[in-house]
Write a protein that holds these residues in place. Sequence first.
Motif, PDB file in Angstrom:
ATOM      1  N   TYR A  88      26.547  -7.985   9.200  1.00  0.00           N
ATOM      2  CA  TYR A  88      25.266  -8.683   9.124  1.00  0.00           C
ATOM      3  C   TYR A  88      24.487  -8.151   7.920  1.00  0.00           C
ATOM      4  O   TYR A  88      24.224  -6.948   7.825  1.00  0.00           O
ATOM      5  CB  TYR A  88      24.467  -8.478  10.406  1.00  0.00           C
ATOM      6  CG  TYR A  88      25.119  -9.100  11.616  1.00  0.00           C
ATOM      7  CD1 TYR A  88      24.747 -10.368  12.055  1.00  0.00           C
ATOM      8  CD2 TYR A  88      26.126  -8.431  12.311  1.00  0.00           C
ATOM      9  CE1 TYR A  88      25.350 -10.953  13.158  1.00  0.00           C
ATOM     10  CE2 TYR A  88      26.740  -9.013  13.417  1.00  0.00           C
ATOM     11  CZ  TYR A  88      26.350 -10.266  13.833  1.00  0.00           C
ATOM     12  OH  TYR A  88      26.954 -10.844  14.916  1.00  0.00           O
TER      13      TYR A  88
ATOM     14  N   TYR B  84      22.153 -17.330   7.950  1.00  0.00           N
ATOM     15  CA  TYR B  84      21.107 -17.033   8.935  1.00  0.00           C
ATOM     16  C   TYR B  84      20.224 -18.255   9.139  1.00  0.00           C
ATOM     17  O   TYR B  84      19.837 -18.928   8.179  1.00  0.00           O
ATOM     18  CB  TYR B  84      20.253 -15.858   8.455  1.00  0.00           C
ATOM     19  CG  TYR B  84      19.093 -15.537   9.377  1.00  0.00           C
ATOM     20  CD1 TYR B  84      19.317 -15.003  10.637  1.00  0.00           C
ATOM     21  CD2 TYR B  84      17.780 -15.780   8.984  1.00  0.00           C
ATOM     22  CE1 TYR B  84      18.261 -14.712  11.489  1.00  0.00           C
ATOM     23  CE2 TYR B  84      16.716 -15.493   9.826  1.00  0.00           C
ATOM     24  CZ  TYR B  84      16.966 -14.956  11.080  1.00  0.00           C
ATOM     25  OH  TYR B  84      15.918 -14.679  11.925  1.00  0.00           O
TER      26      TYR B  84
ATOM     27  N   ASP C 131      16.658 -17.787  14.875  1.00  0.00           N
ATOM     28  CA  ASP C 131      17.105 -16.399  14.759  1.00  0.00           C
ATOM     29  C   ASP C 131      18.576 -16.257  15.150  1.00  0.00           C
ATOM     30  O   ASP C 131      18.938 -15.443  16.000  1.00  0.00           O
ATOM     31  CB  ASP C 131      16.240 -15.489  15.632  1.00  0.00           C
ATOM     32  CG  ASP C 131      16.488 -14.006  15.345  1.00  0.00           C
ATOM     33  OD1 ASP C 131      16.844 -13.670  14.201  1.00  0.00           O
ATOM     34  OD2 ASP C 131      16.342 -13.185  16.278  1.00  0.00           O
ATOM     35  N   SER C 132      19.419 -17.074  14.519  1.00  0.00           N
ATOM     36  CA  SER C 132      20.845 -17.040  14.818  1.00  0.00           C
ATOM     37  C   SER C 132      21.623 -17.263  13.525  1.00  0.00           C
ATOM     38  O   SER C 132      21.041 -17.388  12.444  1.00  0.00           O
ATOM     39  CB  SER C 132      21.205 -18.111  15.850  1.00  0.00           C
ATOM     40  OG  SER C 132      20.986 -19.407  15.314  1.00  0.00           O
ATOM     41  N   TYR C 133      22.936 -17.306  13.642  1.00  0.00           N
ATOM     42  CA  TYR C 133      23.797 -17.516  12.482  1.00  0.00           C
ATOM     43  C   TYR C 133      24.710 -18.701  12.761  1.00  0.00           C
ATOM     44  O   TYR C 133      25.162 -18.894  13.888  1.00  0.00           O
ATOM     45  CB  TYR C 133      24.637 -16.267  12.195  1.00  0.00           C
ATOM     46  CG  TYR C 133      23.802 -15.061  11.828  1.00  0.00           C
ATOM     47  CD1 TYR C 133      23.560 -14.740  10.499  1.00  0.00           C
ATOM     48  CD2 TYR C 133      23.243 -14.263  12.818  1.00  0.00           C
ATOM     49  CE1 TYR C 133      22.778 -13.639  10.165  1.00  0.00           C
ATOM     50  CE2 TYR C 133      22.456 -13.162  12.493  1.00  0.00           C
ATOM     51  CZ  TYR C 133      22.231 -12.862  11.162  1.00  0.00           C
ATOM     52  OH  TYR C 133      21.459 -11.783  10.836  1.00  0.00           O
TER      53      TYR C 133
ATOM     54  N   PRO D 130      16.604 -11.204   6.889  1.00  0.00           N
ATOM     55  CA  PRO D 130      17.981 -11.521   7.300  1.00  0.00           C
ATOM     56  C   PRO D 130      18.566 -12.578   6.371  1.00  0.00           C
ATOM     57  O   PRO D 130      17.886 -13.535   5.992  1.00  0.00           O
ATOM     58  CB  PRO D 130      17.818 -12.058   8.725  1.00  0.00           C
ATOM     59  CG  PRO D 130      16.481 -11.552   9.182  1.00  0.00           C
ATOM     60  CD  PRO D 130      15.629 -11.515   7.951  1.00  0.00           C
TER      61      PRO D 130
ATOM     62  N   CYS E 163      22.662 -13.366   6.002  1.00  0.00           N
ATOM     63  CA  CYS E 163      23.879 -14.050   6.432  1.00  0.00           C
ATOM     64  C   CYS E 163      24.751 -13.094   7.238  1.00  0.00           C
ATOM     65  O   CYS E 163      24.460 -11.899   7.350  1.00  0.00           O
ATOM     66  CB  CYS E 163      24.662 -14.606   5.232  1.00  0.00           C
ATOM     67  SG  CYS E 163      25.235 -13.348   4.057  1.00  0.00           S
ATOM     68  N   ARG E 164      25.818 -13.654   7.769  1.00  0.00           N
ATOM     69  CA  ARG E 164      26.800 -12.878   8.526  1.00  0.00           C
ATOM     70  C   ARG E 164      28.168 -13.095   7.892  1.00  0.00           C
ATOM     71  O   ARG E 164      28.543 -14.229   7.583  1.00  0.00           O
ATOM     72  CB  ARG E 164      26.819 -13.338   9.981  1.00  0.00           C
ATOM     73  CG  ARG E 164      27.767 -12.544  10.886  1.00  0.00           C
ATOM     74  CD  ARG E 164      27.826 -13.178  12.265  1.00  0.00           C
ATOM     75  NE  ARG E 164      28.480 -14.487  12.215  1.00  0.00           N
ATOM     76  CZ  ARG E 164      28.454 -15.379  13.200  1.00  0.00           C
ATOM     77  NH1 ARG E 164      27.783 -15.124  14.305  1.00  0.00           N
ATOM     78  NH2 ARG E 164      29.077 -16.540  13.080  1.00  0.00           N
TER      79      ARG E 164
END
Length: 212
Positions: free
Chosen positions: A41, A71, A76-78, A53, A55-56
């Motif tokens: 992350y 992101y 609040d997720s990927y 934030p 990316c993942r």
Amino acid sequence: MPKNPPESMQHHLRQRLNAHAAERWPQLARVHVRFRTGFAYLAGELKDGERVPLCRLRFTGVLHTWGFALYQAGNDSYRDGILPSGLPAGSAEEALDCAGDLYLKPHAPGGSGPARVPAGLVLLVGPPASGKTSFVRALIAGGQIDADAVVSSDEIRAELFGTSPTEADSDADPDAADARIFEERDRRIVARLAAGHTAVAESTNVTSQARA
């Protein structure tokens, strides 16, 4: 459960990303990389200490190729996405730049806000569920495009036929319906371009014919 890369690879990835950020993203003090169950992350730390934030990355087993997920600030997720190369995986530097173009440019030194997408045609490319809609929503939320700049074939389909062409007419010819949808899409795009505005074509556009 997916495993994290070896410690030596984790260290090397952090070094590479921070070296790249020092050249490409002067607004960053450093890039933080947190590993968990096969994912890395990425978050950028701005000069004032704020963390953004980005990316993942998904570990593929090799250092130079990582799966990419952008992101999603809205929830609040990927979400898995496509890099500018048109591929769902690439180098960590590519992923950092792709996310940075969206989330870091508003924080550029001397910047007064998000950079607006210039007038012209923006053609999104990617298979269904690749993150095109989420990417567009992030641009709208960041003030980089107006909502009416987006010309979506899915939305036009819903306007003309409902969720699918057969909802309105069980005898509808799917090919004829698609032709009508894309004719309307092209008409709207041409109208926006003729008026000197930005037009974002939100369709899969994965074939050369669709991009022509």
